[in-house]
Motif scaffolding. Structure first.
Motif, short mmCIF file in Angstrom:
data_model
loop_
_atom_site.label_atom_id
_atom_site.label_comp_id
_atom_site.label_asym_id
_atom_site.label_seq_id
_atom_site.Cartn_x
_atom_site.Cartn_y
_atom_site.Cartn_z
N ASN A 36 0.83 -1.20 0.00
CA ASN A 36 0.00 0.00 0.00
C ASN A 36 0.87 1.26 0.00
OD1 ASN A 36 -2.73 1.27 0.28
ND2 ASN A 36 -1.73 2.09 2.11
N ASP A 37 1.91 1.28 0.83
CA ASP A 37 2.80 2.43 0.88
C ASP A 37 3.49 2.66 -0.46
OD1 ASP A 37 2.09 2.73 3.53
OD2 ASP A 37 3.99 1.94 4.33
N ALA A 38 3.94 1.57 -1.10
CA ALA A 38 4.63 1.69 -2.39
C ALA A 38 3.68 2.21 -3.47
CB ALA A 38 5.21 0.33 -2.80
N ILE A 39 2.48 1.67 -3.53
CA ILE A 39 1.51 2.12 -4.54
C ILE A 39 1.10 3.56 -4.27
CG2 ILE A 39 -0.83 1.79 -5.44
CD1 ILE A 39 -0.36 -1.25 -5.10
N SER A 40 0.91 3.93 -3.02
CA SER A 40 0.55 5.31 -2.68
C SER A 40 1.65 6.28 -3.09
CB SER A 40 0.28 5.43 -1.18
OG SER A 40 -0.87 4.74 -0.82
N SER A 41 2.89 5.92 -2.83
CA SER A 41 4.02 6.78 -3.22
C SER A 41 4.08 6.93 -4.73
CB SER A 41 5.34 6.22 -2.70
OG SER A 41 5.38 6.27 -1.31
N PHE A 42 3.90 5.82 -5.44
CA PHE A 42 3.91 5.86 -6.91
C PHE A 42 2.76 6.73 -7.42
CE2 PHE A 42 2.50 4.08 -11.00
CZ PHE A 42 3.65 4.33 -11.76
N ALA A 43 1.57 6.55 -6.88
CA ALA A 43 0.42 7.34 -7.31
C ALA A 43 0.66 8.83 -7.05
CB ALA A 43 -0.85 6.87 -6.58
N ASP A 44 1.20 9.16 -5.89
CA ASP A 44 1.50 10.56 -5.58
C ASP A 44 2.46 11.15 -6.60
OD1 ASP A 44 -0.15 10.40 -3.36
OD2 ASP A 44 1.52 10.22 -1.92
N GLU A 45 3.50 10.40 -6.94
CA GLU A 45 4.48 10.90 -7.92
C GLU A 45 3.86 11.04 -9.31
OE1 GLU A 45 7.80 12.35 -9.81
OE2 GLU A 45 7.36 12.25 -7.66
#
Length: 90
Positions: free
Chosen positions: A42-51
């Protein structure tokens, strides 16, 4: 995300990237191990989505998650699950 940022310099209109995330094969204590794995995912996908939103690309991104095998719906004696048929795709 860095490669996507320089897509114009690379003269690329469309990219495909693959990521492997392992250790979901839990035959025991599946709840605690999956809680940790899903939190990391979840943290990885959230960071990717934010970028991607910062780069104004989010509306052009497709994420696909898949597993090559299924799991039983009922837990085994070790608090885990056993192999079953079919995979899952999101």
């Amino acid at each position: 995300a860095r490669l996507m940022k320089v897509r114009r310099q690379r003269n690329i209109e469309r990219d495909v990237f693959a990521v492997s995330y392992k250790n979901f094969d839990a035959h025991s204590d599946v709840k605690s191990s999956h809680d940790k794995l899903y939190s990391e995912l979840n943290d990885a996908i959230s960071s990717f989505a934010d970028e991607m939103k910062v780069q104004n690309l989010w509306n052009d991104v497709v994420l696909v998650a898949c597993s090559e095998f299924g799991r039983t719906l009922t837990e085994n004696s070790g608090g885990g699950t056993d192999h079953a048929w079919g995979g899952n795709y999101f």
